[in-house]
Design an enzyme around this catalytic site. Structure first.
Site, PDB file in Angstrom:
ATOM      1  N   CYS A 248     -25.636  34.237 -38.757  1.00 41.68           N
ATOM      2  CA  CYS A 248     -26.240  33.462 -39.850  1.00 41.68           C
ATOM      3  C   CYS A 248     -25.219  32.968 -40.885  1.00 41.68           C
ATOM      4  O   CYS A 248     -25.352  31.840 -41.359  1.00 41.68           O
ATOM      5  CB  CYS A 248     -27.353  34.267 -40.511  1.00 41.68           C
ATOM      6  SG  CYS A 248     -28.637  34.744 -39.330  1.00 41.68           S
TER       7      CYS A 248
ATOM      8  N   THR B  99     -34.743  35.166  -8.976  1.00 42.88           N
ATOM      9  CA  THR B  99     -35.535  35.128 -10.207  1.00 42.88           C
ATOM     10  C   THR B  99     -36.690  36.123 -10.174  1.00 42.88           C
ATOM     11  O   THR B  99     -36.913  36.860 -11.123  1.00 42.88           O
ATOM     12  CB  THR B  99     -36.120  33.717 -10.442  1.00 42.88           C
ATOM     13  OG1 THR B  99     -35.123  32.776 -10.133  1.00 42.88           O
ATOM     14  CG2 THR B  99     -36.580  33.541 -11.864  1.00 42.88           C
TER      15      THR B  99
ATOM     16  N   TYR C 192     -30.560  28.592  -6.065  1.00 37.97           N
ATOM     17  CA  TYR C 192     -31.706  27.695  -6.296  1.00 37.97           C
ATOM     18  C   TYR C 192     -31.453  26.329  -5.642  1.00 37.97           C
ATOM     19  O   TYR C 192     -31.334  25.301  -6.297  1.00 37.97           O
ATOM     20  CB  TYR C 192     -31.997  27.544  -7.796  1.00 37.97           C
ATOM     21  CG  TYR C 192     -32.178  28.872  -8.468  1.00 37.97           C
ATOM     22  CD1 TYR C 192     -33.397  29.529  -8.397  1.00 37.97           C
ATOM     23  CD2 TYR C 192     -31.113  29.486  -9.120  1.00 37.97           C
ATOM     24  CE1 TYR C 192     -33.557  30.779  -8.980  1.00 37.97           C
ATOM     25  CE2 TYR C 192     -31.268  30.735  -9.699  1.00 37.97           C
ATOM     26  CZ  TYR C 192     -32.487  31.375  -9.625  1.00 37.97           C
ATOM     27  OH  TYR C 192     -32.633  32.602 -10.188  1.00 37.97           O
TER      28      TYR C 192
ATOM     29  N   GLN D  18     -30.211  26.765 -14.182  1.00 41.16           N
ATOM     30  CA  GLN D  18     -30.244  28.208 -13.865  1.00 41.16           C
ATOM     31  C   GLN D  18     -28.866  28.835 -13.902  1.00 41.16           C
ATOM     32  O   GLN D  18     -28.695  29.966 -13.464  1.00 41.16           O
ATOM     33  CB  GLN D  18     -30.806  28.431 -12.449  1.00 41.16           C
ATOM     34  CG  GLN D  18     -32.081  27.719 -12.140  1.00 41.16           C
ATOM     35  CD  GLN D  18     -33.296  28.450 -12.652  1.00 41.16           C
ATOM     36  OE1 GLN D  18     -33.179  29.569 -13.144  1.00 41.16           O
ATOM     37  NE2 GLN D  18     -34.456  27.843 -12.567  1.00 41.16           N
TER      38      GLN D  18
ATOM     39  N   TYR E 265     -37.800  19.582 -20.200  1.00 42.01           N
ATOM     40  CA  TYR E 265     -36.503  19.840 -20.850  1.00 42.01           C
ATOM     41  C   TYR E 265     -35.457  18.832 -20.364  1.00 42.01           C
ATOM     42  O   TYR E 265     -34.801  18.165 -21.165  1.00 42.01           O
ATOM     43  CB  TYR E 265     -36.018  21.273 -20.566  1.00 42.01           C
ATOM     44  CG  TYR E 265     -34.595  21.456 -20.976  1.00 42.01           C
ATOM     45  CD1 TYR E 265     -34.276  21.657 -22.317  1.00 42.01           C
ATOM     46  CD2 TYR E 265     -33.552  21.344 -20.060  1.00 42.01           C
ATOM     47  CE1 TYR E 265     -32.950  21.759 -22.727  1.00 42.01           C
ATOM     48  CE2 TYR E 265     -32.235  21.432 -20.456  1.00 42.01           C
ATOM     49  CZ  TYR E 265     -31.945  21.655 -21.784  1.00 42.01           C
ATOM     50  OH  TYR E 265     -30.638  21.739 -22.185  1.00 42.01           O
TER      51      TYR E 265
ATOM     52  N   GLU F 266     -27.280  18.603 -16.256  1.00 44.84           N
ATOM     53  CA  GLU F 266     -28.491  19.314 -16.706  1.00 44.84           C
ATOM     54  C   GLU F 266     -29.175  20.046 -15.552  1.00 44.84           C
ATOM     55  O   GLU F 266     -29.698  21.137 -15.736  1.00 44.84           O
ATOM     56  CB  GLU F 266     -29.468  18.346 -17.379  1.00 44.84           C
ATOM     57  CG  GLU F 266     -29.012  17.856 -18.754  1.00 44.84           C
ATOM     58  CD  GLU F 266     -28.827  18.982 -19.764  1.00 44.84           C
ATOM     59  OE1 GLU F 266     -29.384  20.073 -19.579  1.00 44.84           O
ATOM     60  OE2 GLU F 266     -28.090  18.770 -20.743  1.00 44.84           O
TER      61      GLU F 266
ATOM     62  N   ASP G 232     -35.469  24.189 -24.481  1.00 41.24           N
ATOM     63  CA  ASP G 232     -35.255  25.302 -23.550  1.00 41.24           C
ATOM     64  C   ASP G 232     -35.227  26.604 -24.357  1.00 41.24           C
ATOM     65  O   ASP G 232     -35.566  26.614 -25.550  1.00 41.24           O
ATOM     66  CB  ASP G 232     -33.959  25.098 -22.765  1.00 41.24           C
ATOM     67  CG  ASP G 232     -32.731  25.201 -23.656  1.00 41.24           C
ATOM     68  OD1 ASP G 232     -32.884  25.247 -24.909  1.00 41.24           O
ATOM     69  OD2 ASP G 232     -31.611  25.253 -23.126  1.00 41.24           O
TER      70      ASP G 232
HETATM   71  S1  SF4 Z   1     -29.757  31.200 -40.023  1.00 42.34           S
HETATM   72 FE1  SF4 Z   1     -29.464  32.732 -38.466  1.00 42.34          FE
HETATM   73  S2  SF4 Z   1     -31.468  33.056 -37.563  1.00 42.34           S
HETATM   74 FE2  SF4 Z   1     -31.552  31.139 -38.718  1.00 42.34          FE
HETATM   75  S3  SF4 Z   1     -31.102  29.555 -37.206  1.00 42.34           S
HETATM   76 FE3  SF4 Z   1     -29.197  30.091 -38.203  1.00 42.34          FE
HETATM   77  S4  SF4 Z   1     -28.287  31.670 -36.879  1.00 42.34           S
HETATM   78 FE4  SF4 Z   1     -30.446  31.495 -36.328  1.00 42.34          FE
END
Ligand code: SF4
Length: 356
Positions: free
Chosen positions: A212, A311, A95, A55, A133, A50, A151
């Protein structure tokens, strides 16, 4: 989940649907990225991975992670490590304060906890170089505590699923954390943390359109429903990077190169560097400065112009490569072999040497 956590989360607006945990865990079981530190709940290993990932991208970290654990297989080994050896292994990751904090923390754990990694979120958070985080990642992955690790990837996923359309400030992040806590599965906290990380890395990606149709949260995602994914999360304006000009000297004498140590505070604190001064000097100015350092130039081999981005700052470097007749003692003269085996040189300078 305490009543106060619920109150805090509710103030954030939409609460995440409980079904999110089943969706993400089922997806994670089939799609977890095969990373070397995965399915590994040893807190020393998770901590090292982690910190490296803070970075640096996953693909780069893989090789560093393997080399680091080979050199320092335990907290005790790291606590007793020679600083130059640790910095050398860190060379190229940048870093370097992360590497120093690792050593500091290993000594604290060795001294104050008898070598056993602390197992509460509060104790982990107190360790040098560990923020919310990293503490959340270690606490959930290694100790099955319901503490989210929020994050950039997780912020994006949460903002889109919950449709959070306000700028992501620290207080919004806190409210996202409280909302997430409410849907943590008590028996699989680490897997849930990692499912969020992976979803943000490979499906709800940072650049370009999210995938999606492949997303296990598609039917419960606000952004997918209203087509707002590309405008979420709402980010604050980035500050422009400061520019700094430097004249750098690559002083060579036979096979040896002149190095010096940087000051103990500030950028690249205490690391080795090529001699340099702020501003851009012309050849006459550079020759005069070299003479002040006791350098007897035999020839100016070439002048190189290179940039390096940190950065918050960008270095614009003009480097004079000079063949010297002697090795003034104001510098540490090292062979290229020593440089490659022993001396940790920041990438900004390394790229100048590599270019000659
Ligand atoms: S549906 Fe699309 S916008 Fe929504 S969390 Fe899943 S990948 Fe992301």
């Amino acid at each position: 989940m305490s009543v106060s956590d619920k109150e805090k989360a509710n103030k954030a607006g939409p609460v995440l649907p409980q079904i999110l945990q089943q969706r993400l865990l089922a997806w994670y079981d089939q799609n977890a990225r095969p990373l070397p530190w995965r399915r590994d709940t040893n807190p020393y290993h998770v901590w090292i991975s982690e910190i490296m990932l803070q970075q640096t991208g996953v693909e780069v970290v893989k090789a560093y992670y393997a080399r680091f654990l080979e050199a320092f297989p335990t907290i005790e080994a790291l606590a007793e490590a020679d600083e130059q050896k640790v910095l050398k292994l860190w060379e190229g990751l940048g870093y370097y304060s992360r590497a120093r904090n690792l050593m500091k923390t290993a000594r604290i754990i060795d001294r104050e906890y008898g070598g056993r990694f602390p197992d509460t979120y509060e104790e982990i958070l107190r360790l040098p170089g560990v923020g919310t985080y990293t503490a959340g990642a270690i606490a959930s992955i290694c100790f099955n505590l319901p503490v989210p690790a929020v994050d950039g990837n997780v912020v994006r996923v949460v903002a889109r699923i919950a449709g959070i359309d306000e700028e992501v400030t620290e207080s919004v992040k806190k409210r996202m954390t409280a909302s997430l806590k409410m849907v943590y599965p008590p028996d699989r906290c680490g897997d849930f943390t990692q499912s969020l990380m992976d979803l943000g890395a490979v499906v709800c990606i940072p650049n370009g359109a999210p995938k999606c149709p492949q997303c296990p949260a598609a039917d419960i995602c606000t952004a997918n429903r209203d087509g707002s994914a590309l405008s979420l999360p709402v980010k604050g304006r980035k500050q422009a990077k400061k520019q700094q000009e430097l004249t750098v000297f690559l002083l060579c004498c036979g096979d040896n190169i002149a190095l010096r140590r940087r000051e103990s505070g500030g950028l690249l604190a205490g690391l080795w560097e090529l001699p340099n001064v702020p501003g851009i000097l012309n050849e006459t100015g550079a020759a005069a400065l070299a003479a002040q350092w006791g350098v007897k130039p035999r020839a100016l081999i070439k002048a190189l112009r290179r940039g390096h981005v940190f950065t918050h700052i960008r270095w614009d470097m003009l480097c004079y490569v000079i063949e010297c007749a002697s090795q003034p003692p104001s510098f540490t003269w090292v062979s290229r072999e020593q440089l490659s085996d022993t001396f940790a040189l920041p990438t900004a300078f390394k790229k100048l040497i590599d270019a000659t």
